[in-house]
Design an enzyme around this catalytic site. Structure first.
Site, PDB file in Angstrom:
ATOM      1  N   SER B 111       4.966  -1.380  -5.406  1.00 19.45           N
ATOM      2  CA  SER B 111       4.908  -2.750  -5.120  1.00 19.45           C
ATOM      3  C   SER B 111       3.558  -3.260  -4.859  1.00 19.45           C
ATOM      4  O   SER B 111       3.411  -4.574  -5.355  1.00 19.45           O
ATOM      5  CB  SER B 111       5.636  -2.783  -3.599  1.00 19.45           C
ATOM      6  OG  SER B 111       6.876  -2.361  -3.723  1.00 19.45           O
ATOM      7  N   CYS B 239       1.610   1.773   7.449  1.00 15.93           N
ATOM      8  CA  CYS B 239       2.728   1.016   8.283  1.00 15.93           C
ATOM      9  C   CYS B 239       2.840   1.822   9.471  1.00 15.93           C
ATOM     10  O   CYS B 239       4.062   2.115   9.889  1.00 15.93           O
ATOM     11  CB  CYS B 239       3.668   0.933   7.406  1.00 15.93           C
ATOM     12  SG  CYS B 239       4.373   2.519   6.329  1.00 15.93           S
TER      13      CYS B 239
END
Lengths: 178, 313
Positions: B111, B239
């Site tokens: 991504s 993350c």
């Protein structure tokens, strides 16, 4: 025993740059850059300038890749740009991804599909389309999206039938656009 | 114990933080400008009756109201890519330019890699690396679907990434290079920030895992700084909320490699907090406050950490 450093053979584990012209060819059966550019122009009417900034490479027998920069030759990597074409067979076959990326401006051998035909095409179905009066062989299948023609992928047209060559991993069950 | 409890002292609004972590995430797509424009992608979605809302901080990131990304025409054409909203930040911090040489150290499934390719206008050299061969096929599939042509895919351990394939030892060869302009280290991490998408990450959380990934992160970030040219940029992102994997990793690398933390422009209307200089018994380099922490309640996204380093020398 094969000499894996020989420069006049094709090796599956590395990318080799295509020779500029057929006269520069060292590896038997390898297409030249000129032949590749000419093929896109002859088959689909693409402006040769489309590929001005691209270098072309072969990995494996006849798998041709396009990359928009210089790179050392040969190079041992997993992927180099986009696989655009399969050569070393009687009819060269463009890839779905290359057609989507480069054939928006194609002027030849583009078959424009109705919403229902486009849906069947991307689901991977073959269909009788007797109305096509152009060449047989590999065609750009296209449809209208957001007001403009947009290439869907590659179809093989033979005997009144358009065969979808959309790879399994790219096939989708889409609704019909009115 | 819910590992998120550890971070209560770090957040401004504890209640809002825990509430946000419980809510599922909306379905978000990024418009792929290699193949279309934001305007045409929106028109195609409108034609199909797919409802969406533009995020107020990025015109090319759309929240879908009730659809999944993979079942519409603009998706088939590679005009859209499903990408969690907050994960668009590292590429924005990296700010890659057309024609540069960029390395994405942990690229699969791609991504962020494909977002970088689009920001480079698909020009220059983008090396997408991953140590996992299986995940590389997802990277290649995504890149091809989105029409990316400037990606070189490699399969190495980023901690000792070799520049040999690119002609490091033959600098006179056309196209040879031995350094990058920019590098993204979107490191493997304990992923607490993805709990809204995958609550299992909290059940599987252990301090051992945190310590083990922190070691890997340090190795990858050091190598990233080493192969970036002076004046070039390295973006480090995870993350996770764990300072052991964020500020502590930066602190470790700042001490050993020739680089400095720099400010980066968080998009307007996107809320973020500074990095922390103290955690439990540890203190970190004061410049780690230039890193940005994103908590789920701030922008209704997943959790994230992004820092930008400039290479010296």
């Amino acid at each position: 025993m094969r000499d894996e450093t020989a420069e006049d053979e094709n090796w599956g584990q590395q990318f080799d740059r295509l020779p500029e012209t057929p006269e520069d060819r060292v590896v038997e059966g390898r297409p030249s850059r000129q032949e590749v550019v000419d093929w896109w122009e002859e088959r689909f009417g693409l402006d040769p300038e489309t590929f001005d900034h691209y270098t072309f490479w072969e990995k494996g027998a006849g798998k041709i890749w396009a990359f928009p920069a210089e790179m050392v030759d040969p190079i041992q990597v997993e992927g180099l740009g986009m696989r655009i074409l399969r050569t070393r067979q009687r009819h060269w076959k463009p890839s779905t991804n290359a057609v989507q990326r480069f054939c928006r401006d194609a002027t030849k051998n583009v078959i424009e599909l109705s919403p229902g035909e486009a849906k069947a095409f991307v689901a991977g179905h073959d269909q009788q389309l007797d109305w096509w009066e152009g060449d047989w062989g590999y065609l750009v299948a296209a449809h209208e999206l957001a007001g403009e023609r947009e290439p869907l992928g590659v179809g093989l047209y033979l005997h009144g039938e358009l065969r979808s060559t959309v790879p399994k991993g790219r096939q989708e069950d889409l609704k019909k656009l009115d | 114990m819910n590992p998120l409890q550890r971070y209560a002292p770090l957040v401004d609004d504890e209640e809002a933080f825990f509430e946000a972590c419980e809510r599922p995430l909306p379905s978000v797509v990024r418009v792929n400008t290699i193949k279309t424009t934001v305007e045409r992608a929106r028109e195609a979605l409108d034609d199909e009756g797919v409802a969406y809302e533009q995020t107020d901080w990025h015109p090319g990131i759309l929240k879908l109201e009730d659809s999944t990304a993979g079942t519409n025409w603009p998706y088939f054409h590679g005009w859209l890519h499903g990408q969690e909203e907050v994960s668009a930040l590292p590429a924005i911090a990296l700010d890659p330019q057309p024609g540069e040489r960029v390395w994405d150290t942990c690229a699969a499934p791609g991504s962020k890699t494909t977002q970088i390719a689009a920001m480079m206008n698909d020009e220059g050299v983008l090396v997408g690396n991953d140590n996992n061969l299986g995940r590389l096929s997802a990277l290649r599939h995504n890149a091809e679907r989105l029409g990316v042509t400037n990606l070189v895919v490699t399969n190495q351990d980023a901690r000792n990434f070799s520049m040999k394939p690119f002609g490091e030892q033959n600098p006179e060869k056309p196209g040879a290079f031995d350094q990058f302009d920019r590098v993204l280290v979107d490191a493997p991490c304990s992923c607490e920030g993805t709990c809204r998408k995958n609550p299992d990450v909290l059940d599987e959380w252990t301090m051992n895992h945190v310590q083990s990934v922190a070691g890997i992160q340090k190795g990858i970030l050091r190598r990233a700084v080493q192969v970036t040219k002076p004046g070039g940029s390295v973006v480090y992102s995870t993350c996770t909320f764990a300072p052991e994997e964020n500020e502590a990793v930066l602190d470790f690398v700042l001490e050993r490699e020739d680089c400095e933390l720099v400010e980066w422009d968080v998009p307007d209307a996107f809320e973020a907090s500074p990095g922390v200089t103290e955690w439990e018994d540890d203190e970190y380099d004061p410049s780690v406050t230039k890193a940005r922490r994103v908590y789920p309640h701030q922008n209704d996204t997943g959790g994230f950490f992004t820092a930008k380093l400039e290479v010296q020398g």
